[in-house]
Design a protein around this motif. Structure first.
Motif, PDB file in Angstrom:
ATOM      1  N   VAL A  97       3.023  -0.117  14.590  1.00 41.40           N
ATOM      2  CA  VAL A  97       1.902  -0.255  13.410  1.00 41.40           C
ATOM      3  C   VAL A  97       2.591   0.168  11.963  1.00 41.40           C
ATOM      4  O   VAL A  97       2.718   1.249  12.112  1.00 41.40           O
ATOM      5  CB  VAL A  97       0.742   0.368  13.938  1.00 41.40           C
ATOM      6  N   LEU A  98       2.542  -0.868  11.254  1.00 42.34           N
ATOM      7  CA  LEU A  98       3.063  -0.357   9.964  1.00 42.34           C
ATOM      8  C   LEU A  98       1.869  -0.262   8.841  1.00 42.34           C
ATOM      9  O   LEU A  98       0.912  -1.252   8.817  1.00 42.34           O
ATOM     10  CB  LEU A  98       4.022  -1.376   9.151  1.00 42.34           C
ATOM     11  N   VAL A  99       1.463   0.673   8.087  1.00 46.32           N
ATOM     12  CA  VAL A  99       0.396   0.970   7.065  1.00 46.32           C
ATOM     13  C   VAL A  99       0.773   1.309   5.702  1.00 46.32           C
ATOM     14  O   VAL A  99       1.687   2.271   5.735  1.00 46.32           O
ATOM     15  CB  VAL A  99      -0.435   1.971   7.861  1.00 46.32           C
ATOM     16  N   SER A 100       0.193   0.672   4.885  1.00 42.65           N
ATOM     17  CA  SER A 100       0.350   1.257   3.515  1.00 42.65           C
ATOM     18  C   SER A 100      -0.924   2.144   3.378  1.00 42.65           C
ATOM     19  O   SER A 100      -1.972   1.805   3.425  1.00 42.65           O
ATOM     20  CB  SER A 100       0.436   0.180   2.575  1.00 42.65           C
ATOM     21  N   ASP A 101      -0.405   3.223   2.728  1.00 43.55           N
ATOM     22  CA  ASP A 101      -1.458   4.486   2.204  1.00 43.55           C
ATOM     23  C   ASP A 101      -1.515   4.597   0.742  1.00 43.55           C
ATOM     24  O   ASP A 101      -0.531   5.096   0.009  1.00 43.55           O
ATOM     25  CB  ASP A 101      -1.401   5.589   2.871  1.00 43.55           C
ATOM     26  N   HIS A 102      -2.629   4.032   0.066  1.00 42.58           N
ATOM     27  CA  HIS A 102      -2.780   4.172  -1.371  1.00 42.58           C
ATOM     28  C   HIS A 102      -2.497   5.447  -1.995  1.00 42.58           C
ATOM     29  O   HIS A 102      -2.031   5.536  -2.979  1.00 42.58           O
ATOM     30  CB  HIS A 102      -3.897   3.447  -1.891  1.00 42.58           C
ATOM     31  N   ARG A 103      -3.452   6.456  -1.404  1.00 42.53           N
ATOM     32  CA  ARG A 103      -3.400   7.874  -2.003  1.00 42.53           C
ATOM     33  C   ARG A 103      -2.165   8.497  -1.682  1.00 42.53           C
ATOM     34  O   ARG A 103      -1.648   9.355  -2.587  1.00 42.53           O
ATOM     35  CB  ARG A 103      -4.605   8.249  -1.430  1.00 42.53           C
ATOM     36  N   LEU A 104      -1.780   8.443  -0.299  1.00 42.88           N
ATOM     37  CA  LEU A 104      -0.443   9.031  -0.035  1.00 42.88           C
ATOM     38  C   LEU A 104       0.869   8.444  -0.703  1.00 42.88           C
ATOM     39  O   LEU A 104       1.633   9.370  -0.876  1.00 42.88           O
ATOM     40  CB  LEU A 104      -0.340   9.357   1.451  1.00 42.88           C
ATOM     41  N   GLN A 105       0.792   7.342  -1.058  1.00 45.21           N
ATOM     42  CA  GLN A 105       2.020   6.557  -1.720  1.00 45.21           C
ATOM     43  C   GLN A 105       2.784   6.518  -0.831  1.00 45.21           C
ATOM     44  O   GLN A 105       4.091   6.872  -1.075  1.00 45.21           O
ATOM     45  CB  GLN A 105       2.106   7.092  -2.837  1.00 45.21           C
ATOM     46  N   LYS A 106       2.444   6.379   0.523  1.00 49.83           N
ATOM     47  CA  LYS A 106       3.701   6.086   1.369  1.00 49.83           C
ATOM     48  C   LYS A 106       3.402   4.806   2.305  1.00 49.83           C
ATOM     49  O   LYS A 106       2.352   4.234   2.425  1.00 49.83           O
ATOM     50  CB  LYS A 106       3.257   7.198   2.476  1.00 49.83           C
ATOM     51  N   ILE A 107       4.526   4.318   3.000  1.00 50.69           N
ATOM     52  CA  ILE A 107       4.497   3.585   4.140  1.00 50.69           C
ATOM     53  C   ILE A 107       4.572   4.178   5.355  1.00 50.69           C
ATOM     54  O   ILE A 107       5.675   4.683   5.590  1.00 50.69           O
ATOM     55  CB  ILE A 107       5.576   2.344   3.863  1.00 50.69           C
ATOM     56  N   LEU A 108       3.706   4.060   6.268  1.00 43.95           N
ATOM     57  CA  LEU A 108       3.700   4.912   7.595  1.00 43.95           C
ATOM     58  C   LEU A 108       3.801   4.003   8.690  1.00 43.95           C
ATOM     59  O   LEU A 108       3.423   2.745   8.829  1.00 43.95           O
ATOM     60  CB  LEU A 108       2.266   5.451   7.701  1.00 43.95           C
ATOM     61  N   THR A 109       4.669   4.398   9.507  1.00 46.07           N
ATOM     62  CA  THR A 109       4.873   3.883  10.971  1.00 46.07           C
ATOM     63  C   THR A 109       4.166   4.480  11.988  1.00 46.07           C
ATOM     64  O   THR A 109       4.356   5.640  12.166  1.00 46.07           O
ATOM     65  CB  THR A 109       6.482   3.615  11.316  1.00 46.07           C
ATOM     66  N   LEU A 110       3.381   3.845  12.616  1.00 43.18           N
ATOM     67  CA  LEU A 110       2.653   4.790  13.778  1.00 43.18           C
ATOM     68  C   LEU A 110       2.762   3.895  15.087  1.00 43.18           C
ATOM     69  O   LEU A 110       2.974   2.684  15.314  1.00 43.18           O
ATOM     70  CB  LEU A 110       1.142   4.300  13.393  1.00 43.18           C
ATOM     71  N   ASP A 111       2.788   4.769  16.103  1.00 44.34           N
ATOM     72  CA  ASP A 111       2.762   4.352  17.506  1.00 44.34           C
ATOM     73  C   ASP A 111       1.499   3.339  17.786  1.00 44.34           C
ATOM     74  O   ASP A 111       0.352   3.611  17.524  1.00 44.34           O
ATOM     75  CB  ASP A 111       2.962   5.503  18.492  1.00 44.34           C
ATOM     76  N   LYS A 112       1.788   2.268  18.496  1.00 42.42           N
ATOM     77  CA  LYS A 112       0.740   1.111  18.660  1.00 42.42           C
ATOM     78  C   LYS A 112      -0.168   1.705  19.619  1.00 42.42           C
ATOM     79  O   LYS A 112      -1.682   1.528  19.347  1.00 42.42           O
ATOM     80  CB  LYS A 112       1.378  -0.099  19.120  1.00 42.42           C
ATOM     81  N   ASN A 113       0.176   2.389  20.754  1.00 41.60           N
ATOM     82  CA  ASN A 113      -0.983   2.919  21.603  1.00 41.60           C
ATOM     83  C   ASN A 113      -1.475   4.284  21.222  1.00 41.60           C
ATOM     84  O   ASN A 113      -2.841   4.492  21.465  1.00 41.60           O
ATOM     85  CB  ASN A 113      -0.026   3.081  22.822  1.00 41.60           C
ATOM     86  N   THR A 114      -0.608   5.226  20.632  1.00 39.75           N
ATOM     87  CA  THR A 114      -1.740   6.440  20.051  1.00 39.75           C
ATOM     88  C   THR A 114      -1.837   6.449  18.692  1.00 39.75           C
ATOM     89  O   THR A 114      -2.695   7.544  18.246  1.00 39.75           O
ATOM     90  CB  THR A 114      -0.745   7.504  20.655  1.00 39.75           C
ATOM     91  N   LEU A 115      -1.653   5.686  18.074  1.00 38.05           N
ATOM     92  CA  LEU A 115      -1.566   5.814  16.471  1.00 38.05           C
ATOM     93  C   LEU A 115      -0.857   7.242  15.843  1.00 38.05           C
ATOM     94  O   LEU A 115      -1.168   7.710  14.712  1.00 38.05           O
ATOM     95  CB  LEU A 115      -2.913   5.766  15.896  1.00 38.05           C
ATOM     96  N   GLU A 116      -0.072   7.737  16.649  1.00 38.44           N
ATOM     97  CA  GLU A 116       0.962   8.872  16.176  1.00 38.44           C
ATOM     98  C   GLU A 116       1.802   8.341  15.129  1.00 38.44           C
ATOM     99  O   GLU A 116       2.350   7.242  15.361  1.00 38.44           O
ATOM    100  CB  GLU A 116       1.193   9.654  17.202  1.00 38.44           C
ATOM    101  N   LEU A 117       2.033   9.202  14.264  1.00 40.74           N
ATOM    102  CA  LEU A 117       3.235   9.085  13.213  1.00 40.74           C
ATOM    103  C   LEU A 117       4.548   9.118  13.709  1.00 40.74           C
ATOM    104  O   LEU A 117       4.679   9.811  14.436  1.00 40.74           O
ATOM    105  CB  LEU A 117       3.084  10.028  12.120  1.00 40.74           C
TER     106      LEU A 117
END
Length: 1019
Positions: free
Chosen positions: A97-117
């Motif tokens: 899972v790839l997510v853009s976080d507006h406030r953190l100013q980051k692009i985050l990759t999360l595990d699909k099943n656990t949503l862990e970073l």
């Protein structure tokens, strides 16, 4: 709601995914469907009691950030990663899972099943749009107004369209087959289309912005099966264009519209954001205002189902902004912005794609409507989709609740306990009403106000010295009145005495069928942020005001705590406040305070009086600037005479305390807190530009001909969470730095060691004169090739040398290793000379380098003689300006030793933009000729960096395309590279017959001579 709570209790172990068995589908649902024929209320009652509710809703929550997931015993457990403001979401090619976080100013990759970073990288700005395709990550950077392209390691590659400006890159989609990239530019009201190579192709619409085509677009999705572009659009109130989904063909041709308002169902969505097509003719859409995930039919536009609910609890959505369908599990993942998490709705897409079970509506066939009706009942919805909740708080949804709603619709008074009382109400006589319309004459009990055929339920209350206001939420429960608020405020021009920012219907009547009063605090906040939050259509971004970390008091002031939602109010001085700021604010710890805010301050081109914080410029002893109003414990600008009031008084505070950053210190001009650059150490050598060019985290090389201008992030962190943390952080390496930046050219062991003595500059900033090591800017390149290099290869049949594609000699394979040698440099030391970074000129020698390979500046052979361009066949050494005229234009003095080894004098850099720029720029001197027996002009000479070849270089005489770094030895016929006297290379010499000697380029006659006339031992 009780039904929703029951669902969570009924979830299986771990509470992550809810699966349904075939038996649940084939036996339980048909029984429930048959009961539906006996009446809707009985269906609701019986359905809520059955454990199969968990299977029908198919809603499970995997939480992130502040959210919780539910363990087997129902106890919450925190998610391992804290999201802050998730905006867009997609899947990587590997299924993460790839997510853009507006406030953190980051692009985050999360595990699909656990949503862990799993991974993250930082964006120098505010990321919004996000897509994966063509082997890259595409990121819309709202701050930089462009789409940046990164590789899968998070390393910047290039900007989409080169320098193409995209004012508000809100969302991005990539077509897997063609590689086309579709970008929503919300501010320009269009979709920009780029090719696989990143070149701009076209826009939708093709010409000028047209609200009939796209009024306020937010998100884009592709239906690759149909070759269609789907765009969610807020519509345009001023043009009477409602919210909608616009559908186009890939070439921009209009195809269809799915309207947010349906003749049968009323308003389905009003603030559409993320959307997706499932390939089965269904469109999935999130409405950022209502907190609903809608499922729409592509052909008819009809609503087939909806999931979620407004709120911050598990399974509820508070400003949802985007969704993505898991192509494997068919789960739908939603970015839940204000709840700071990802919401997972299990198998929703799968349930829509398969045939539905049970003919609930008795139409004669089981269809999508049947499933929606069953879900409606479980959520306490009536058949049309309006909420029938536990209005009377009896503990269950029953006939009384329906009666109460009916009463409201018929104009019956609703009692304080939610009971239907009395006869139909007569219109209430009114006085001046809050919001500029009218208000009940008396405050107290719950009152129904009938006006223009509409119904409003609220409770009036007196405010201290101001007009009565409506209560934010009736205590009898969440009651959505089935009457159009648009009817109440239809004649908005009559209702307002002053000019309003929005028509009433822009904020009212935009939710469910029949409208919503939107008086609850959370609902108003979300309503404001649908436009002014991340992903919203307004360029004026905002967030609620919260306390700074470590503050002695905790507070949270939402939009309406500081702003009137309709008018700019008159302040107590008789002026008019700006930006809808209230004339009186109920402060967190100091009661109500008057506010005068008539100017944005001198740094915004305004006056200083009655600005953000004017230091009591009018001399009345009252600190009533908008920033001073609430402050009692801050160091600067309190609402009394204590504290520091000189801190940037009369200026625009939001330059350093941005509204969309909760007013926490986060930015502003770099010289507002310290020098830009500070006049310490070597700052002025590294940054000679004006302060406005400095940006925290910026890594641009903005050098000019006269000055180096390396942006702050070249040596300091690129992440904003390192700013204003009480430490002067030095960061010489960051894997997330753009590939073209100087920072990216530093190795991972680049470091800074602080000095032993601490100094303090004029701004109170502590620093030391430490040492930088392993930094690209202070380095030189070295080559190594110690193994023997073969003689040039000869054709065994003809005895003639074998040439390559450039006409140069060929060899057996050999290896050249290139490495970097770094010079450690003290911060504040005297500048390095040319020889301090690289040999002046650059030089290699045997035995570490054989045959002068790798670098053709200068090679000292095994006999100690100089060769190549520094030797220049005994003529003057070629100097820097000959081949690097964009960088150096001055002539150089030089000396030679007995072996002809040249040493050059230092020379000034003529253009610093071409020096220390990450490239070896070659630009021939087109003014000064090269002098041998005669002169040669390089005006037509060119260099190809791809294969390191030169063309039209007359000093190479007959060599058409000499190649940099090829072998050269004077004791082989490689010395005939340039002349090729016989039109071809002569046979190889006998090396043993040659004695070491200097090579002379002078020939006895003005015509070409045979090599044997000057060189003995040649056969």
């Amino acid at each position: 709601m009780r039904a929703a709570r029951f669902v969570l209790r009924a979830m299986p172990n771990k509470g992550i995914k809810v699966r349904r068995s075939d038996r649940a589908v084939n036996t339980i649902l048909p029984k429930i469907a048959r009961k539906g024929a006996r009446g809707p209320m009985r269906l609701i009652a019986e359905f809520a009691l059955r454990r199969c509710v968990a299977y029908v809703l198919l809603v499970a929550v995997v939480a992130a950030g502040n959210a919780v997931a539910f363990a087997q015993d129902g106890a919450p457990r925190p998610h391992p990663y804290q999201l802050s403001a998730p905006v867009r979401i997609t899947f990587t090619s590997a299924g993460a899972v790839l997510v853009s976080d507006h406030r953190l100013q980051k692009i985050l990759t999360l595990d699909k099943n656990t949503l862990e970073l799993r991974n993250e990288f930082t964006i120098a700005g505010s990321p919004s749009g996000l897509a994966v395709g063509n082997g890259f990550y595409y990121v819309g950077n709202e701050s930089a107004k462009r789409v940046e392209v990164y590789d899968q390691a998070g390393t910047w590659q290039y900007n989409l369209g080169g320098d193409y400006t995209i004012q508000q890159p809100n969302d991005i989609s990539v077509d897997a087959s063609s590689g086309q990239v579709f970008v929503v530019d919300t501010q320009k009201r269009c979709v920009r289309v780029f090719g696989r190579d990143g070149a701009y192709v076209r826009s939708i619409p093709a010409g000028a912005a047209d609200p009939l085509v796209l009024a306020n677009p937010t998100c884009v999705a592709l239906d690759e099966t149909r070759q269609e572009v789907l765009v969610s659009d807020f519509g345009a109130e001023e043009a009477s264009i409602g919210a909608r989904v616009q559908i186009f063909k890939y070439d921009g041709t209009y195809a269809a519209t799915i309207a947010g308002t349906d003749a049968d169902q009323g308003t389905r969505f009003s603030r559409p954001q993320g959307l997706a097509a499932d390939g089965y003719g269904h469109v999935f859409l999130v409405d950022s205002l209502s907190g609903l995930l809608l499922i729409l039919d592509r052909e008819t536009g009809k609503q087939l189902g909806k999931f979620g609910a407004f709120g911050s609890g598990p399974g509820q959505l508070l400003l949802p902004l985007d969704l993505v369908i898991d192509p494997v599990s068919k789960d739908v993942l939603v970015t839940n912005n204000r709840a700071q998490r990802i919401e997972v709705f299990n198998q929703v897409a799968a349930q829509v794609a398969v045939s539905h079970v049970g003919d609930v509506d008795l139409s004669g066939s089981a269809n999508a409507v049947d499933v929606q009706l069953v879900i409606n009942k479980a959520l306490g919805l009536d058949i049309a989709g309006k909420y029938y909740c536990d209005v009377d708080q009896s503990g269950s949804v029953d006939a009384v609740d329906v009666q109460l709603v009916t009463n409201a619709a018929l104009g019956l008074v609703i009692g304080a306990k939610g009971k239907a009382e009395g006869s139909p109400a007569k219109p209430v006589s009114t006085t001046k009403m809050a919001h500029g319309v009218s208000s009940p004459a008396t405050a107290g009990d719950w009152t129904m106000l009938a006006l223009a055929g509409a119904v409003m339920i609220g409770r009036s209350r007196a405010g201290s010295g101001r007009a009565a206001r409506w209560a934010r939420r009736p205590k009898v429960g969440r009651l959505l009145v089935p009457a159009l608020m648009a009817g109440m405020f239809a004649a908005s021009s009559v209702a307002y005495a002053q000019t309003s920012v929005h028509e009433c219907t822009y904020c009212h009547g935009v939710w469910e069928p029949g409208g919503q009063t939107l008086l609850h605090n959370a609902e108003v906040e979300v309503l404001c942020l649908t436009c002014h939050g991340p992903g919203g259509i307004s360029v004026l971004k905002a967030d609620v005001h919260t306390n700074h970390a470590g503050s002695s008091q905790t507070f949270r002031m939402t939009c309406t705590d500081c702003h009137d939602t309709y008018n700019n109010q008159l302040n107590w001085h008789g002026g008019t406040n700006l930006k809808l700021v209230l004339s009186e604010i109920a402060t967190p710890n100091n009661g109500p305070q008057q506010v005068a805010f008539e100017s944005l301050g001198s740094t915004a081109g305004g006056a200083t009086l009655h600005s953000f914080a004017d230091n009591d410029e009018d001399g009345d002893g009252i600190y009533d600037g908008v920033c001073e109003t609430c402050h009692t414990l801050t160091g600067n600008h309190r609402n009394n005479s204590t504290g520091n009031h000189a801190h940037y008084a009369g200026q625009n505070c939001t330059s350093c305390h941005p509204h969309d950053g909760s007013f926490l210190p986060a930015g502003g001009a770099c010289d507002s807190c310290h020098g830009a650059p500070p006049a310490t150490g070597a700052h002025l050598k590294h940054f000679g530009g004006v302060a406005g060019l400095a940006t925290y985290g910026g890594v641009e090389n903005l050098s000019t001909s006269t000055d180096y201008v390396f942006d702050c992030g070249s040596c300091h962190p690129i992440s904003f969470d390192k700013h204003r943390n009480g430490v002067v952080d030095i960061e010489l390496y960051n894997a997330a730095a753009p590939a073209t930046s100087l920072k990216a050219r530093n190795p991972s062991n680049a470091s800074y060691v602080p000095g032993q003595t601490t100094f303090t500059d004029s701004n109170g900033i502590d620093y030391s004169l430490g040492t930088c090591s392993n930094v690209y800017c202070h380095s030189k390149t070295s080559w190594s090739s110690p193994n023997p290099i073969s003689d040039p290869l000869v054709d065994s049949l003809t005895g003639i040398y074998i040439g390559d594609a450039n006409g140069n000699l060929t060899y057996n394979p050999y290896t050249v290793t290139q490495s970097t040698i770094y010079t450690s440099m003290g911060w504040g030391d005297s500048p390095l000379t040319c020889n301090g970074c690289h040999r002046n000129g650059p030089q290699n020698s045997a035995p570490g380098v054989q045959a002068g390979v790798g670098d053709s500046h200068s090679w000292i052979d095994e006999y100690g003689y100089d060769n190549l361009h520094a030797w220049n066949m005994g003529f003057d050494p070629l100097t820097c300006r000959t081949c690097h005229y964009d960088t150096v234009t001055s002539s150089m003095t030089w000396t030679r030793d007995a072996n002809g080894v040249a040493t050059y004098s230092d020379v000034p850099i003529a253009n610093k933009a071409k020096h220390v720029n990450g490239a070896k720029d070659v630009a021939f001197d087109r003014i000064d000729p090269v002098v041998y027996n005669s002169t040669f002009s390089l005006a037509a000479s060119t260099y190809n960096p791809a294969d390191k070849t030169c063309s039209s270089v007359p000093c190479h005489v007959s060599q058409a395309r000499p190649q940099w770094g090829k072998p050269y030895r004077w004791y082989t016929n490689e010395c005939d590279y340039c002349h090729q006297y016989s039109g071809k290379f002569p046979p190889p010499p006998a090396k043993a017959a040659l004695a070491p000697h200097k090579v002379s380029p002078i020939h006895a006659a003005p015509v070409a001579q045979d090599c044997k006339k000057c060189h003995s031992g040649i056969r």
